[in-house]
Design a protein around this motif. Sequence first.
Motif, PDB file in Angstrom:
ATOM      1  N   SER A  31      -9.602 -19.228 -16.535  1.00 48.84           N
ATOM      2  CA  SER A  31     -10.920 -19.836 -16.653  1.00 48.84           C
ATOM      3  C   SER A  31     -11.131 -20.410 -18.041  1.00 48.84           C
ATOM      4  N   ILE A  51     -21.657 -14.174  -5.540  1.00 49.24           N
ATOM      5  CA  ILE A  51     -20.748 -15.320  -5.572  1.00 49.24           C
ATOM      6  C   ILE A  51     -19.421 -14.927  -4.946  1.00 49.24           C
ATOM      7  N   GLN A  90     -20.745 -20.201 -11.443  1.00 47.11           N
ATOM      8  CA  GLN A  90     -20.351 -19.123 -12.346  1.00 47.11           C
ATOM      9  C   GLN A  90     -20.781 -19.370 -13.789  1.00 47.11           C
ATOM     10  N   GLN A  91     -21.279 -20.592 -14.081  1.00 47.38           N
ATOM     11  CA  GLN A  91     -21.660 -20.915 -15.456  1.00 47.38           C
ATOM     12  C   GLN A  91     -23.144 -21.175 -15.654  1.00 47.38           C
ATOM     13  N   ASP A  93     -29.272 -14.793 -11.335  1.00 44.40           N
ATOM     14  CA  ASP A  93     -28.951 -13.450 -11.826  1.00 44.40           C
ATOM     15  C   ASP A  93     -29.772 -12.366 -11.142  1.00 44.40           C
ATOM     16  N   ALA A 104     -15.789 -16.652  -4.743  1.00 48.64           N
ATOM     17  CA  ALA A 104     -14.956 -17.760  -5.225  1.00 48.64           C
ATOM     18  C   ALA A 104     -13.566 -17.768  -4.610  1.00 48.64           C
TER      19      ALA A 104
END
Length: 343
Positions: A24, A161, A131-132, A155, A163
Motif C-alpha cells: 500500500s 470494508i 480506505q483513505q 468510521d 477489499a
Amino acid sequence: MGDHSQGIEAALADFARRPNVPGSDSRLRDAMCLCLERGLDHLPLPGSGQTLTRWQQLATVGSIDLALLKLYEGHTDALAILEELACQPFAEPGIWGVWAAEPPSARVLASERNGDQVRLNGRKAWCSGAQQIDYALITVWSGGDQPQLVAVRLDQPGVTIDAQAWQAVGMAHTASVDLHFDNAVGQCVGESGAYLSRPGFWQGGAGIAAAWYGAATSLACSLHQQRQQGRPDEHADAHLGAVDAALYGAAASLRDCAEWIDAHPRDDARLAVQRVRAQVEMAVEQVCRHVGRALGATPFCRDPQFARLAVDLPVFIRQSHAERDLAQLGQLLVSHAPQDWSL
C-alpha cells in the motif's frame, strides 16, 4: 493553467517523484490531506463561469498521479454536490468520496427515516478510495424508483470494508472495495432523485475527461522531452506529431464544452459531455499507443511517475463504457439536426 495549478504542482512535487514500492502507498492520504490544508480543493463550481479553470486543476492533478486524482476528484465532486444541493451534513473537515455505482448484485437500503437521518443496510460496490477517506456520498434505495443520496461517516460502527475482490495492478492504491452497512447511520442529502437530475451530474462527467487528458499530457511530455534531447529519429518524430494532433483536438473539445456549460449552466449537458468524453477517450488511447511505441521500455521501467501513469491510465479511463457510451451518444444525436458539424 494559472497560479492554482502551479501551486499544486509545487506542493506535490516530492509525492510525484516517489519511488514505486510493493504494498500500500501510505503517502496517498498524506498528499490528499496536504491539498486540503493548503486549500487546493476549493475549486470553482461547474457552470459558475470558471468551468475550464476547474477542469485545468483536475487535469493538473491527473498529470501528477491518478491514484491521488481519484481521491481528489471524488472529494471535489462531493463538495460541488453538497453546494448544489445546499447541504452541509457534518461540521468536521475531512476527505469525501462519491459512490453511485448500482450493480444488480449490490444495493444499500435505507429505512427508519427520522428527519434527514436513516438507517442503512446492504452492500455498496466500487467504493474507490474507501480506505483513505473520512466521509462519502452514496446512493441508496428506500422503496421509490429513484435513488436517494446519503452522507455517511466511514468510521462509525456498522460500516466495514471488504477489499478482497480488488486485484488490480493499475489504480491499485485507490482500491475500489465493497462496503457493508449493518444498521449504520446516514444523513439524506437533497430529495430522492436529486443526485441524477441536478445539472452538475453531467457537468461532473466532463471533469473526469479533463483528468484523463491531464494524465495523457504527462506521458506526452516525456516523449516531447526525449525528442528535444535525443538523436534524430524520424519515426519518433512521427509519433510526437500524432500525439500533438490528438491532444490538440481533445483540448479544443474540452474548452468548447466548458464554454457551453458556462453559457448554459442550468441546461442538460448530456450531449455536450458525451461528445467530449468520446473525443478525449480516443485521444488518450492514441497518446498511450504512440508514446509507448516511440519511447520503448525505458520509462516504463526506470521512471516511477511515468510507470505509474502508464499502468493506471488504461484502468482509469475505463470509467468510460466504450461502445455503450458511443451508442448513447448516437441515440442522442438521432433527435438533433447535424448543424453542429458545420464549420
